[in-house]
Design a protein around this motif. Sequence first.
Motif, PDB file in Angstrom:
ATOM      1  N   MET A 398       5.883 -15.559   1.917  1.00 31.68           N
ATOM      2  CA  MET A 398       6.354 -14.452   1.089  1.00 31.68           C
ATOM      3  C   MET A 398       5.592 -13.161   1.382  1.00 31.68           C
ATOM      4  O   MET A 398       5.515 -12.290   0.539  1.00 31.68           O
ATOM      5  CB  MET A 398       6.201 -14.811  -0.398  1.00 31.68           C
ATOM      6  N   HIS A 399       5.015 -13.047   2.590  1.00 30.38           N
ATOM      7  CA  HIS A 399       4.305 -11.818   2.922  1.00 30.38           C
ATOM      8  C   HIS A 399       4.386 -11.549   4.415  1.00 30.38           C
ATOM      9  O   HIS A 399       4.652 -12.443   5.220  1.00 30.38           O
ATOM     10  CB  HIS A 399       2.842 -11.891   2.475  1.00 30.38           C
ATOM     11  N   VAL A 400       4.174 -10.290   4.782  1.00 35.92           N
ATOM     12  CA  VAL A 400       4.069  -9.896   6.184  1.00 35.92           C
ATOM     13  C   VAL A 400       2.790  -9.093   6.371  1.00 35.92           C
ATOM     14  O   VAL A 400       2.241  -8.517   5.426  1.00 35.92           O
ATOM     15  CB  VAL A 400       5.266  -9.040   6.650  1.00 35.92           C
ATOM     16  N   GLN A 401       2.325  -9.062   7.601  1.00 34.72           N
ATOM     17  CA  GLN A 401       1.211  -8.207   7.979  1.00 34.72           C
ATOM     18  C   GLN A 401       1.769  -6.974   8.678  1.00 34.72           C
ATOM     19  O   GLN A 401       2.596  -7.096   9.588  1.00 34.72           O
ATOM     20  CB  GLN A 401       0.269  -8.960   8.943  1.00 34.72           C
ATOM     21  N   LEU A 402       1.344  -5.793   8.233  1.00 33.17           N
ATOM     22  CA  LEU A 402       1.684  -4.556   8.927  1.00 33.17           C
ATOM     23  C   LEU A 402       0.438  -4.045   9.628  1.00 33.17           C
ATOM     24  O   LEU A 402      -0.616  -3.891   9.000  1.00 33.17           O
ATOM     25  CB  LEU A 402       2.197  -3.487   7.959  1.00 33.17           C
ATOM     26  N   ALA A 403       0.550  -3.820  10.925  1.00 26.11           N
ATOM     27  CA  ALA A 403      -0.579  -3.308  11.708  1.00 26.11           C
ATOM     28  C   ALA A 403      -0.229  -1.914  12.206  1.00 26.11           C
ATOM     29  O   ALA A 403       0.553  -1.752  13.146  1.00 26.11           O
ATOM     30  CB  ALA A 403      -0.878  -4.244  12.874  1.00 26.11           C
ATOM     31  N   PHE A 404      -0.778  -0.895  11.533  1.00 25.83           N
ATOM     32  CA  PHE A 404      -0.592   0.487  11.949  1.00 25.83           C
ATOM     33  C   PHE A 404      -1.540   0.804  13.109  1.00 25.83           C
ATOM     34  O   PHE A 404      -2.587   0.151  13.267  1.00 25.83           O
ATOM     35  CB  PHE A 404      -0.868   1.441  10.788  1.00 25.83           C
ATOM     36  N   ARG A 405      -1.188   1.789  13.891  1.00 30.95           N
ATOM     37  CA  ARG A 405      -2.015   2.171  15.040  1.00 30.95           C
ATOM     38  C   ARG A 405      -3.405   2.576  14.545  1.00 30.95           C
ATOM     39  O   ARG A 405      -3.555   3.559  13.815  1.00 30.95           O
ATOM     40  CB  ARG A 405      -1.365   3.327  15.790  1.00 30.95           C
ATOM     41  N   PRO A 406      -4.440   1.827  14.917  1.00 31.15           N
ATOM     42  CA  PRO A 406      -5.773   2.079  14.353  1.00 31.15           C
ATOM     43  C   PRO A 406      -6.348   3.433  14.719  1.00 31.15           C
ATOM     44  O   PRO A 406      -7.096   4.013  13.941  1.00 31.15           O
ATOM     45  CB  PRO A 406      -6.615   0.930  14.925  1.00 31.15           C
ATOM     46  N   GLU A 407      -5.987   3.947  15.892  1.00 33.51           N
ATOM     47  CA  GLU A 407      -6.538   5.258  16.290  1.00 33.51           C
ATOM     48  C   GLU A 407      -5.986   6.384  15.436  1.00 33.51           C
ATOM     49  O   GLU A 407      -6.585   7.463  15.345  1.00 33.51           O
ATOM     50  CB  GLU A 407      -6.250   5.525  17.778  1.00 33.51           C
ATOM     51  N   VAL A 408      -4.862   6.149  14.768  1.00 35.78           N
ATOM     52  CA  VAL A 408      -4.249   7.177  13.912  1.00 35.78           C
ATOM     53  C   VAL A 408      -4.493   6.884  12.437  1.00 35.78           C
ATOM     54  O   VAL A 408      -4.785   7.779  11.649  1.00 35.78           O
ATOM     55  CB  VAL A 408      -2.729   7.286  14.184  1.00 35.78           C
ATOM     56  N   TYR A 409      -4.385   5.615  12.056  1.00 34.52           N
ATOM     57  CA  TYR A 409      -4.411   5.249  10.641  1.00 34.52           C
ATOM     58  C   TYR A 409      -5.630   4.418  10.241  1.00 34.52           C
ATOM     59  O   TYR A 409      -5.705   3.932   9.119  1.00 34.52           O
ATOM     60  CB  TYR A 409      -3.136   4.461  10.302  1.00 34.52           C
ATOM     61  N   GLY A 410      -6.574   4.269  11.145  1.00 33.88           N
ATOM     62  CA  GLY A 410      -7.714   3.404  10.873  1.00 33.88           C
ATOM     63  C   GLY A 410      -8.563   3.831   9.701  1.00 33.88           C
ATOM     64  O   GLY A 410      -9.218   3.009   9.056  1.00 33.88           O
ATOM     65  N   ALA A 411      -8.596   5.147   9.406  1.00 35.09           N
ATOM     66  CA  ALA A 411      -9.450   5.647   8.328  1.00 35.09           C
ATOM     67  C   ALA A 411      -8.708   5.841   7.005  1.00 35.09           C
ATOM     68  O   ALA A 411      -9.282   6.350   6.042  1.00 35.09           O
ATOM     69  CB  ALA A 411     -10.094   6.970   8.747  1.00 35.09           C
ATOM     70  N   VAL A 412      -7.451   5.427   6.940  1.00 37.63           N
ATOM     71  CA  VAL A 412      -6.660   5.635   5.727  1.00 37.63           C
ATOM     72  C   VAL A 412      -7.219   4.805   4.577  1.00 37.63           C
ATOM     73  O   VAL A 412      -7.536   3.624   4.732  1.00 37.63           O
ATOM     74  CB  VAL A 412      -5.181   5.270   5.976  1.00 37.63           C
TER      75      VAL A 412
END
Length: 470
Positions: A398-412
């Motif tokens: 019942m879940h998914v993993q979302l992996a955003f581009r770390p070089e852009v979103y790593g500090a969010v």
Amino acid sequence: MFGFSPAEGAGSMTKQLCTHLRGHIENGTLSPGLRLPPTRRAAQELRIARNIVIEVYEQLTAEGYLVTRTGAGTYVADSIQTHLPVRQLPQQVTAAASSPVRPKEQWIDFDAGTPDLRHFPRKLWSQYLRDVTANEPEHVLDYGDCRGSGALREALVRYLFRVKGIRCSADQIIVTSGTSEGCLLLASAFSDLFRTVYVEEPTIGFIADIFRRLHYAVHPVEVDGHGMIVGQMDPSLPRGLLILTPSHQYPTGSILSIQRRQQAVRLAETCGHYILEDDYNSEFRHKGSPIPPLQLLAPTRVIYAGTFSKTLSPAVKLGFLLVPPDLVDRVLQTKADLNLSASGLTQLALSRFIEDGHFDRHIHKMRGIYRKRRIFLKEQVQRLFGGEVQVLGDEAGMHVQLAFRPEVYGAVDWKASEAFGVRLSSFDEYARHQGRYPGKIVLGYGKLSEEQIAEGLRRLHAFVQSAKSV
């Protein structure tokens, strides 16, 4: 908690929270004798790992800012000289500063731990409970067998063989009130055999917390797209308990590969480890055949743990352990000593619910619902975010993993998404060490309708664009 809001680039979460509390104590905002929230509640409020709060409390206690009173809690210490705070101008603009702040009751919560309770078979379930209460002999109202209801254990024997291919006897099954009680029971039962557990990293925190509270050494072992990297475990490490979720790891969603399953079994047999297989929702596999339980590879080394919290409802408060024969007496004696038990009425109702085929039908129905939602969520993510994100994890649960581009979103700061009316979890909330999983979040879709999923993702997209522009 006390106005804490972490800032990007200001150091680790532990350091920031320490500085925040220390400053408020020094300027008198937190007065002597004030009781701080328990670590579990503070972690939930801050949406951070409980280990961070524990570390902060311990650090400030060591420095003398806090005192711990056994059985009473943690308090601000006396006799600390205070000074007035210096008024400062804001140093940083966060993504939430210009966000469309929404009240909490309007949030869309991508919680991954709760099934869709709107489809719980209330009328049918209540009929079974009423019938058991009204018509069964008086003994069902008593404390009952320490092992659990005989009828439920026999029903589970048949279910496990029919659905998962597991052969066992009812004497090996011990009914619990859920996975938490099962872990507490095992931690107590094994305390004179070994004092070490090996857990997935990252993973849900409460299991490690239970063993840590009973003074076990907890060793994290990294997880990748194929489950726990068993090869990282040194054979010379102390004997202990390996805690695995081989069918659908949380939060990565990965499956423990057959090579690593065999590695884990060989390691257990060679070094004297036992394995706890936490099979919390393998019934909901949406593509291909069900994953065979690890227990089939090593019935004498694997303790299989099941729960009905994800398949039916957390309110049912029932789970079970399938224990190797040589451990049954040890675990049962511990259960009796701790006086742990689950509702006999609920157990008997569940046994009939399973035997009459309603549990299988409910699973089949919910599997179709969750499969459809997962497909919809993936389509919406791809439409809104395109190549900015990967949807990872096995087609299950019942879940998914979302992996955003770390070089852009790593500090969010993903907690700041709440200002946009959406709640989610970052991998850091399940990690022992912060900052190792930049840009990775978990979205649960079990309890959300397609309309809620679509709206939640629109809000998440707005937040991500705002955070990206800061």
